[in-house]
Design a protein around this motif. Structure first.
Motif, PDB file in Angstrom:
ATOM      1  N   ASP A  90      18.690  28.994  59.320  1.00 15.96           N
ATOM      2  CA  ASP A  90      18.569  27.490  59.406  1.00 15.96           C
ATOM      3  C   ASP A  90      16.764  27.592  58.877  1.00 15.96           C
ATOM      4  N   MET A  91      16.626  26.306  57.933  1.00 12.54           N
ATOM      5  CA  MET A  91      15.137  26.399  57.635  1.00 12.54           C
ATOM      6  C   MET A  91      14.295  26.151  58.779  1.00 12.54           C
TER       7      MET A  91
ATOM      8  N   ARG B  76      18.530  23.068  37.769  1.00  6.27           N
ATOM      9  CA  ARG B  76      18.907  21.572  38.079  1.00  6.27           C
ATOM     10  C   ARG B  76      17.916  20.629  37.678  1.00  6.27           C
TER      11      ARG B  76
ATOM     12  N   TYR C  11      18.792  15.002  56.229  1.00  8.84           N
ATOM     13  CA  TYR C  11      18.216  15.155  57.579  1.00  8.84           C
ATOM     14  C   TYR C  11      17.371  13.736  58.022  1.00  8.84           C
TER      15      TYR C  11
ATOM     16  N   GLY D 112      17.662  26.556  51.283  1.00  8.29           N
ATOM     17  CA  GLY D 112      18.675  25.829  50.977  1.00  8.29           C
ATOM     18  C   GLY D 112      19.358  26.397  49.632  1.00  8.29           C
TER      19      GLY D 112
ATOM     20  N   SER E 264      27.574  21.386  55.399  1.00 13.51           N
ATOM     21  CA  SER E 264      26.989  22.143  54.299  1.00 13.51           C
ATOM     22  C   SER E 264      27.532  21.689  52.828  1.00 13.51           C
ATOM     23  N   ILE E 265      26.786  20.731  51.940  1.00  9.09           N
ATOM     24  CA  ILE E 265      27.246  20.293  50.885  1.00  9.09           C
ATOM     25  C   ILE E 265      26.555  21.453  49.870  1.00  9.09           C
ATOM     26  N   ASN E 266      27.297  22.274  49.111  1.00  6.71           N
ATOM     27  CA  ASN E 266      26.892  23.238  48.205  1.00  6.71           C
ATOM     28  C   ASN E 266      26.688  22.994  46.835  1.00  6.71           C
ATOM     29  N   VAL E 267      26.820  21.578  46.568  1.00  9.66           N
ATOM     30  CA  VAL E 267      26.754  21.339  44.997  1.00  9.66           C
ATOM     31  C   VAL E 267      25.253  21.705  44.491  1.00  9.66           C
ATOM     32  N   THR E 268      25.398  22.391  43.212  1.00 11.34           N
ATOM     33  CA  THR E 268      23.859  23.115  42.791  1.00 11.34           C
ATOM     34  C   THR E 268      24.286  23.397  41.331  1.00 11.34           C
TER      35      THR E 268
ATOM     36  N   SER F 229      21.995  27.841  48.601  1.00 14.74           N
ATOM     37  CA  SER F 229      23.507  27.485  48.230  1.00 14.74           C
ATOM     38  C   SER F 229      24.212  28.842  47.507  1.00 14.74           C
TER      39      SER F 229
ATOM     40  N   ASP G  13      20.098  29.947  53.410  1.00  9.60           N
ATOM     41  CA  ASP G  13      21.049  29.106  53.652  1.00  9.60           C
ATOM     42  C   ASP G  13      21.849  28.931  55.094  1.00  9.60           C
TER      43      ASP G  13
ATOM     44  N   ARG H  49      15.053  22.005  47.600  1.00 11.60           N
ATOM     45  CA  ARG H  49      15.640  20.741  46.873  1.00 11.60           C
ATOM     46  C   ARG H  49      16.942  20.211  47.342  1.00 11.60           C
ATOM     47  N   ASN H  50      17.292  19.058  47.443  1.00 11.80           N
ATOM     48  CA  ASN H  50      18.639  18.488  47.989  1.00 11.80           C
ATOM     49  C   ASN H  50      19.012  19.141  49.345  1.00 11.80           C
TER      50      ASN H  50
ATOM     51  N   GLU I 149      19.813  28.330  42.281  1.00  8.07           N
ATOM     52  CA  GLU I 149      18.283  28.222  42.351  1.00  8.07           C
ATOM     53  C   GLU I 149      17.549  29.558  42.298  1.00  8.07           C
TER      54      GLU I 149
HETATM   55  C1  SAM Z   1      23.082  20.443  47.882  1.00  6.00           C
HETATM   56  S1  SAM Z   1      22.881  22.110  47.983  1.00  6.00           S
HETATM   57  C2  SAM Z   1      21.262  22.422  47.191  1.00  6.00           C
HETATM   58  C3  SAM Z   1      21.062  23.633  46.672  1.00  6.00           C
HETATM   59  C4  SAM Z   1      19.919  23.940  45.619  1.00  6.00           C
HETATM   60  N1  SAM Z   1      18.642  23.876  46.488  1.00  6.00           N
HETATM   61  C5  SAM Z   1      19.707  22.764  44.757  1.00  6.00           C
HETATM   62  O1  SAM Z   1      19.001  21.998  44.713  1.00  6.00           O
HETATM   63  O2  SAM Z   1      20.765  22.875  43.772  1.00  6.00           O
HETATM   64  C6  SAM Z   1      22.175  22.028  49.712  1.00  6.00           C
HETATM   65  C7  SAM Z   1      22.302  23.476  50.448  1.00  6.00           C
HETATM   66  O3  SAM Z   1      21.371  23.287  51.553  1.00  6.00           O
HETATM   67  C8  SAM Z   1      21.909  24.011  52.718  1.00  6.00           C
HETATM   68  N2  SAM Z   1      21.330  23.840  53.944  1.00  6.00           N
HETATM   69  C9  SAM Z   1      21.519  22.367  54.846  1.00  6.00           C
HETATM   70  N3  SAM Z   1      21.007  22.480  55.771  1.00  6.00           N
HETATM   71  C10 SAM Z   1      20.327  23.656  55.870  1.00  6.00           C
HETATM   72  C11 SAM Z   1      19.333  24.345  56.747  1.00  6.00           C
HETATM   73  N4  SAM Z   1      19.058  23.500  58.028  1.00  6.00           N
HETATM   74  N5  SAM Z   1      18.881  25.448  56.516  1.00  6.00           N
HETATM   75  C12 SAM Z   1      18.921  25.975  55.445  1.00  6.00           C
HETATM   76  N6  SAM Z   1      19.922  25.497  54.722  1.00  6.00           N
HETATM   77  C13 SAM Z   1      20.432  24.253  54.727  1.00  6.00           C
HETATM   78  C14 SAM Z   1      23.469  23.743  52.503  1.00  6.00           C
HETATM   79  O4  SAM Z   1      24.311  24.687  53.258  1.00  6.00           O
HETATM   80  C15 SAM Z   1      23.634  23.738  51.172  1.00  6.00           C
HETATM   81  O5  SAM Z   1      24.079  25.007  50.556  1.00  6.00           O
END
Ligand code: SAM
Length: 269
Positions: A195-196, A79, A216, A110, A71-75, A112, A140, A210-211, A116
């Motif tokens: 999970d999405m 954005r 995947y 997602g 889980s990459i949380n950069v946001t 984070s 998330d 987004r992001n 968002e």
């Molecule tokens: C890089 S952050 C993007 C945050 C925001 N959407 C943005 O664009 O700034 C990605 C986030 O997606 C979440 N994530 C990854 N796989 C996921 C899944 N299968 N279902 C829900 N969230 C997920 C991660 O935990 C993380 O917090």
């Protein structure tokens, strides 16, 4: 499809994580999977795959910790500001017609740490006529991210694209570097750890994913685009990240690409 060279090395790890957590990490892109596993091995001081498989199978928490490292949380708030501007000026006017709907539901898939979800709630609050109600749903897979999103406390550097006026209206200053989102916005948002691939309970007007998909595999993109189609209301709008698109997927046929540069799609009816 995962390259056979990589799958050969990673399969025992993938299968141990599945056994311990029930989660199939094979959905992630192979290159991302390999990078995160190597990163985690480095964190725990192991350089050999077999030794790491032993650690996962004997240590109760390791499979979960490895999964968390995916889980990459950069946001950031707002954005890619040009995307938000396009959304505000070109998409939002369609939602302002109260004949269309008396309430708007947006999903940040997602979400984070909440930048968002809060950006969406601020945008909806500022763009919609007051008689149109709105809610934002944030999901998330990461527990900590959800906990922090609910707190809604942010450092100044995360608020770069928040205007002075928005800062004054929607945030309470806690100290020189920290601001907390006010209840007027926070109360519009609901969070769920999920999970999405499994989220299914609502019908949305707007989906921001987004992001997230960058991490995947293509087969997950196919499944999730069909899911977004099913979960969007008529004329619903989907926004992807700047490095994500539907190009090359079969399920792109469910959507019209309204603004290619901003990755804004609309459900076909
Ligand atoms: C890089 S952050 C993007 C945050 C925001 N959407 C943005 O664009 O700034 C990605 C986030 O997606 C979440 N994530 C990854 N796989 C996921 C899944 N299968 N279902 C829900 N969230 C997920 C991660 O935990 C993380 O917090």
């Amino acid at each position: 499809m995962m390259e056979s060279r990589i799958i050969h090395k990673l399969e025992p790890i993938i299968s141990e994580v599945k056994k311990k957590t029930g989660i199939n990490i094979q959905n992630f892109k192979d290159s991302f999977l390999e990078r995160r596993i190597l990163h985690r091995m480095c964190d725990v001081g192991i350089s050999d795959y077999e030794e790491y498989v032993k650690l996962i199978s004997t240590n109760f928490n390791e499979a979960g910790s490895l999964y968390d490292s995916f889980s990459i949380n950069v946001t950031k708030f707002f954005r890619d500001p040009h995307v938000w501007k396009k959304f505000e000026y070109e998409i939002m006017p369609n939602f302002c017609d109260s004949n269309r709907s008396s309430s708007i539901l947006a999903w940040s898939c997602g979400s984070s740490t909440g930048e968002e979800t809060h950006s969406l709630a601020i945008l909806l609050n500022e763009s919609l006529n007051k008689q149109i109600k709105y809610r934002v749903f944030g999901t998330d897979i990461n527990d900590n991210a959800i906990v922090n999103a609910k707190k809604g406390i942010y450092k100044k550097e995360n608020l770069l694209h928040v205007s002075e006026q928005q800062l004054a209206t929607y945030f309470e200053k806690l100290n020189d570097n920290q601001f907390q989102v006010k209840p007027i916005i926070k109360n519009k948002i609901e969070y769920e750890k999920s999970d999405m691939m499994k989220t299914s309970r609502k019908l949305f007007d707007i989906i921001f994913c987004r992001n997230v998909l960058i991490y995947y595999d293509k087969n997950v993109h196919e499944i999730i685009f069909k899911k977004f189609f099913d979960l969007l209301k008529k004329d619903g709008v989907l926004v992807l990240g700047q490095d994500e698109s539907m190009i090359g997927t079969k399920n792109r046929n469910y959507f019209n690409l309204l603004y290619p540069r901003e990755r804004i799609y609309q459900k076909k009816n």
